[in-house]
Scaffold this motif. Structure first.
Motif, short mmCIF file in Angstrom:
data_model
loop_
_atom_site.label_atom_id
_atom_site.label_comp_id
_atom_site.label_asym_id
_atom_site.label_seq_id
_atom_site.Cartn_x
_atom_site.Cartn_y
_atom_site.Cartn_z
N GLY A 98 0.78 -1.23 0.00
CA GLY A 98 0.00 0.00 0.00
C GLY A 98 0.81 1.28 0.00
O GLY A 98 0.24 2.37 0.00
N LYS A 99 2.14 1.17 -0.01
CA LYS A 99 2.99 2.36 0.00
C LYS A 99 3.65 2.53 -1.37
O LYS A 99 4.20 1.59 -1.92
N ARG A 100 3.58 3.77 -1.88
CA ARG A 100 4.10 4.06 -3.21
C ARG A 100 5.45 4.77 -3.11
O ARG A 100 5.69 5.55 -2.19
N SER A 101 6.29 4.51 -4.09
CA SER A 101 7.59 5.17 -4.12
C SER A 101 8.10 5.26 -5.55
O SER A 101 7.67 4.50 -6.43
N ILE A 102 9.01 6.21 -5.76
CA ILE A 102 9.74 6.31 -7.03
C ILE A 102 11.17 5.88 -6.73
O ILE A 102 11.90 6.57 -6.01
N ASN A 103 11.53 4.73 -7.26
CA ASN A 103 12.84 4.14 -6.96
C ASN A 103 13.80 4.32 -8.13
O ASN A 103 13.39 4.30 -9.29
N GLY A 104 15.07 4.47 -7.79
CA GLY A 104 16.11 4.50 -8.81
C GLY A 104 16.01 5.65 -9.77
O GLY A 104 16.40 5.52 -10.94
N LEU A 105 15.51 6.80 -9.29
CA LEU A 105 15.45 7.98 -10.15
C LEU A 105 16.87 8.39 -10.53
O LEU A 105 17.70 8.70 -9.67
N SER A 106 17.16 8.36 -11.82
CA SER A 106 18.52 8.62 -12.27
C SER A 106 18.49 9.26 -13.65
O SER A 106 17.86 8.74 -14.57
N LEU A 107 19.16 10.40 -13.77
CA LEU A 107 19.29 11.07 -15.06
C LEU A 107 20.75 11.42 -15.27
O LEU A 107 21.39 12.02 -14.40
#
Length: 249
Positions: A98-107
Motif C-alpha cells: 500500500g505504499k508508493r515510491s519512485i525508486n532508482g530515479l537517475s538522469l
C-alpha cells in the motif's frame, strides 16, 4: 469490463510547441485488460530534433506499467543523445504493501547527473531528496525545448509538517542565464513551507549580480523569514551603483 485501445500519432512540426525547436515526434499508446487496472504502454520517439542550435538524436521515451489507482506501477526510461552526449533516464513507480515510491530515479546527460529515491504519500506528494550535479544545464534545457546556459549544484528535499508539504532547496551556481536574464555566483538556502496551498519562504539568498536587460543588481544579500502566513524579508543590494536596503513582508 475489458479495455482495448491502440492509439498512434505524430507531430510533424514541434515548433508549434517551441519556436526554438525543429523536428518531428511520433507516439504510440496501448491499453489492454481490466478497465480499472489496465496494462499500459507508451512510446515517444524522434530520429532528430534541433533545439537552440543543439541536435537531439535517437530520442526514445518508453513507459510501461499498470494503471491501477490503488496499486500503480510503472517503469520509465528515456534514451538518446544531445550533441553526441549520451542521455539516460530511468525511474520506477512501485507500490508495496500500500505504499508508493519512485525508486532508482537517475538522469545522466554528459557530465550532468540527477539522482534520488522518493516516497509518495496518499496524495502522491513526494518525500525524500533529489541531488543535482549540473555543470552545464544547456543540454537539459534543450530537452525541455528551452534555451539556457550555466551550472547548478545542490539538493531538493521534500518533507511534510503535519499534512502540509515542504520543500528545502540548497543550491549554488557560478553563473546561469536564460534570455536577457542572468545571475552570477548565487547561493540559495531556502525552505518553502506548505508549497501547494499557502507557500511561505524562509532562508537566505546571496548573489554577486543579477542582470535583466540593461539593469544590473549586485551584492545581493537577502534574509527571508516566516512570519505567520507571510514571508518577511530584510537585506540589501546595489542597483545601478547605488546601495539600497529594504525590510518588510
Amino acid at each position: 469490463n475489458k479495455l482495448a485501445a491502440d492509439i498512434k500519432g505524430a507531430l510533424a512540426d514541434i515548433s508549434l510547441l517551441s519556436k526554438d525547436a525543429k523536428g518531428a515526434i511520433a507516439f504510440a499508446l496501448n491499453a489492454q485488460g481490466s478497465s480499472t487496472a489496465p496494462d499500459l504502454s507508451l512510446t515517444v520517439d524522434s530520429d532528430r530534433l534541433s533545439v537552440a542550435a543543439r541536435e537531439i538524436t535517437g530520442l526514445k521515451l518508453t513507459a510501461t506499467g499498470k494503471g491501477d489507482i490503488a496499486s500503480p506501477a510503472a517503469d520509465i526510461s528515456l534514451t538518446g543523445s544531445v550533441n553526441d552526449e549520451p542521455l539516460d533516464f530511468k525511474a520506477s513507480l512501485v507500490t508495496r504493501q500500500g505504499k508508493r515510491s519512485i525508486n532508482g530515479l537517475s538522469l545522466s546527460l554528459g557530465d550532468n547527473k540527477v539522482s534520488g529515491d522518493l516516497a509518495l504519500d496518499d496524495r502522491f506528494l513526494p518525500l525524500g531528496t533529489v541531488a543535482l550535479d549540473l555543470p552545464d544545464i544547456s543540454p537539459l534545457a534543450a530537452l525541455a525545448l528551452e534555451e539556457a546556459k550555466g551550472d547548478m549544484r545542490g539538493t531538493i528535499a521534500f518533507s511534510k509538517t503535519g499534512n502540509a508539504p515542504d520543500v528545502a532547496i540548497r543550491a549554488t551556481t557560478d553563473s546561469i542565464a536564460r534570455g536577457d536574464l542572468s545571475a552570477k555566483t548565487v547561493t540559495i538556502d531556502a525552505l518553502i513551507a506548505n508549497y501547494l496551498a499557502a507557500p511561505v519562504i524562509s532562508g537566505k539568498i546571496r548573489a554577486d549580480s543579477v542582470t535583466s536587460g540593461g539593469t544590473v543588481i549586485s551584492d545581493i544579500d537577502v534574509d527571508l523569514t516566516r512570519d505567520g502566513d507571510w514571508t518577511g524579508f530584510s537585506g540589501g543590494a546595489t542597483v545601478k551603483d547605488i546601495p539600497a536596503t529594504a525590510e518588510g513582508r
